[in-house]
Design an enzyme around this catalytic site. Sequence first.
Site, mmCIF file in Angstrom:
data_model
loop_
_atom_site.group_PDB
_atom_site.id
_atom_site.type_symbol
_atom_site.label_atom_id
_atom_site.label_comp_id
_atom_site.label_asym_id
_atom_site.label_seq_id
_atom_site.Cartn_x
_atom_site.Cartn_y
_atom_site.Cartn_z
ATOM 1 N N HIS A 284 -21.691 -15.972 99.428
ATOM 2 C CA HIS A 284 -20.918 -16.398 99.863
ATOM 3 C C HIS A 284 -19.732 -15.034 99.379
ATOM 4 O O HIS A 284 -18.468 -15.955 99.513
ATOM 5 C CB HIS A 284 -20.930 -17.258 99.160
ATOM 6 C CG HIS A 284 -19.760 -18.518 99.729
ATOM 7 N ND1 HIS A 284 -18.927 -17.776 100.640
ATOM 8 C CD2 HIS A 284 -18.832 -19.350 99.223
ATOM 9 C CE1 HIS A 284 -17.542 -18.933 100.662
ATOM 10 N NE2 HIS A 284 -18.219 -19.603 99.704
ATOM 11 N N CYS A 285 -20.156 -13.723 99.130
ATOM 12 C CA CYS A 285 -18.626 -13.154 98.568
ATOM 13 C C CYS A 285 -18.813 -12.368 99.316
ATOM 14 O O CYS A 285 -17.362 -11.579 100.084
ATOM 15 C CB CYS A 285 -18.966 -12.962 96.798
ATOM 16 S SG CYS A 285 -19.170 -14.499 96.022
ATOM 17 N N ILE A 286 -19.532 -10.968 98.723
ATOM 18 C CA ILE A 286 -19.184 -9.668 98.947
ATOM 19 C C ILE A 286 -19.059 -9.677 100.669
ATOM 20 O O ILE A 286 -18.510 -8.649 100.890
ATOM 21 C CB ILE A 286 -20.864 -8.982 99.278
ATOM 22 C CG1 ILE A 286 -20.730 -9.223 96.910
ATOM 23 C CG2 ILE A 286 -20.491 -7.280 98.735
ATOM 24 C CD1 ILE A 286 -21.749 -8.679 95.890
#
Length: 439
Positions: A284-286
Amino acid sequence: MPEATSKKAAPTPMADALIEKAGRRDALFGIVGLGYVGLPLAVELAGAGYRVLGFDISERVVDGLNAGRSHVKDISDEQLAGVVRAGRFEATTDMSRMGEPDAISICVPTPLSKFKDPDVSYIVAATEAVKQTLRRGQAIILESTTYPGTTREILQPALESTGLRVGEDFFLAFSPERVDPGNPTWQTRNTPKVVGGITPACARVACALYQPAIERLVPVSTTEAAELVKLLENTFRSVNIGLVNEMAIVCDKLGVDVWEVIEAAATKPFGFMKFLPGPGLGGHCIPIDPHYLAWKMRGLNYKTRFIDLAGELNTEMPLFWVRKVAEALNLQGRAVRGASVLVLGVAYKRDIDDIRESPALDIIRLLEGQGARVSYHDSHVPCFTEDGHEYRSVALTPEVVGAADCVMVVTDHSDIDYRMVQRQAKLVVDTRNAMPKEA
Ligand SMILES: NC(=O)c1ccc[n+]([C@@H]2O[C@H](COP(=O)([O-])OP(=O)(O)OC[C@H]3O[C@@H](n4cnc5c(N)ncnc54)[C@H](O)[C@@H]3O)[C@@H](O)[C@H]2O)c1
């Protein structure tokens, strides 16, 4: 212009009252969004002695949590049940109770739209809910990863439209969550936490509220700085992963083992930091966060070249690895069409159950698009649905491995018997360097 917290802080009675409450742990903490980020934070705050009221729009999540069932792997049922039994944690879908907590941390998703622009609709919805019952003496802290300016441009005007003033009546800060799911060493408590306030009093209040639960707080001068810290951290990873992924392509063309090169380079005791290539970015981030920064900068007529290039390289990796499968099958006189491919691991990284943005999903789609028959094994992900198609994990037996035309290691989970895979498989394409090395 952002106000700097380094200016002499002007204490307000409201701030001091809240700081005293935090010191006594008799503040009620609200957490909005009880997922991978919100639930560990809620349990840590409850463990530090606060009472915590969790809010989520999902009845399934709320009912499970109140019954002591955790849906987040890093939090065990025992840990959760402990704080529920002690009366220190309760979850609700009733947003009208937002007036009860003294402090509210917002941990809702920040995905991308179809066109890869920031989708801050969850932040807007959570802010609207907070606004409905905002009262004097509340502190609101945004934790969701987002572009610089969100706290000041979206939350502050919405909350001040109630007539209450930030820094005097209520307090507003941004503090990015740094949780690394599945990491046994670094958790919510011992990972330093960055905090930026709209005013100096906001920063002081937010730090005091987190202080009992977090070992080290890192105040920065503005909410924009705090928002950008998180984006720098994740852009740093994306760019460096992009670099080693390019190195994997370079090594492939040169006939050199990229992992051997990286391991040897990593023996340099200074000036080198080890990153590993793989099937592409996930989670969900990078894969998402750098787009938030690129979008913001486009609006300021600046093109973020490193971010865009790393994004391109990382996005191409599933295709690179599918080509490797095609080449390997070809060497055995087989086409991808009609071949059976067993994918090992669909979670986006080792030993977790999260498949959001997982490159395995792209790989499966690409293989199926070329006519392969794809099955998968992942003990962390028993089933999932993608494009309306339901997939179920198969048991990893010697027979199943031996029956596949190609086994593709996509996630290097630690519970896979790679020696058995090596013994039984007709062909292995290993995107993670997980297979045992020959002596
Ligand atoms: N997962 C990670 O590893 C990680 C790490 C650091 C930061 N973050 C950031 O933290 C934020 C949350 O991510 P996550 O992984 O915890 O997401 P998640 O999807 O696991 O959890 C979000 C929760 O918020 C709930 N929710 C959505 N809208 C809501 C609303 N209006 N009111 C109340 N609840 C609502 C959802 O039902 C869900 O349970 C994101 O901005 C993400 O980028 C995530």
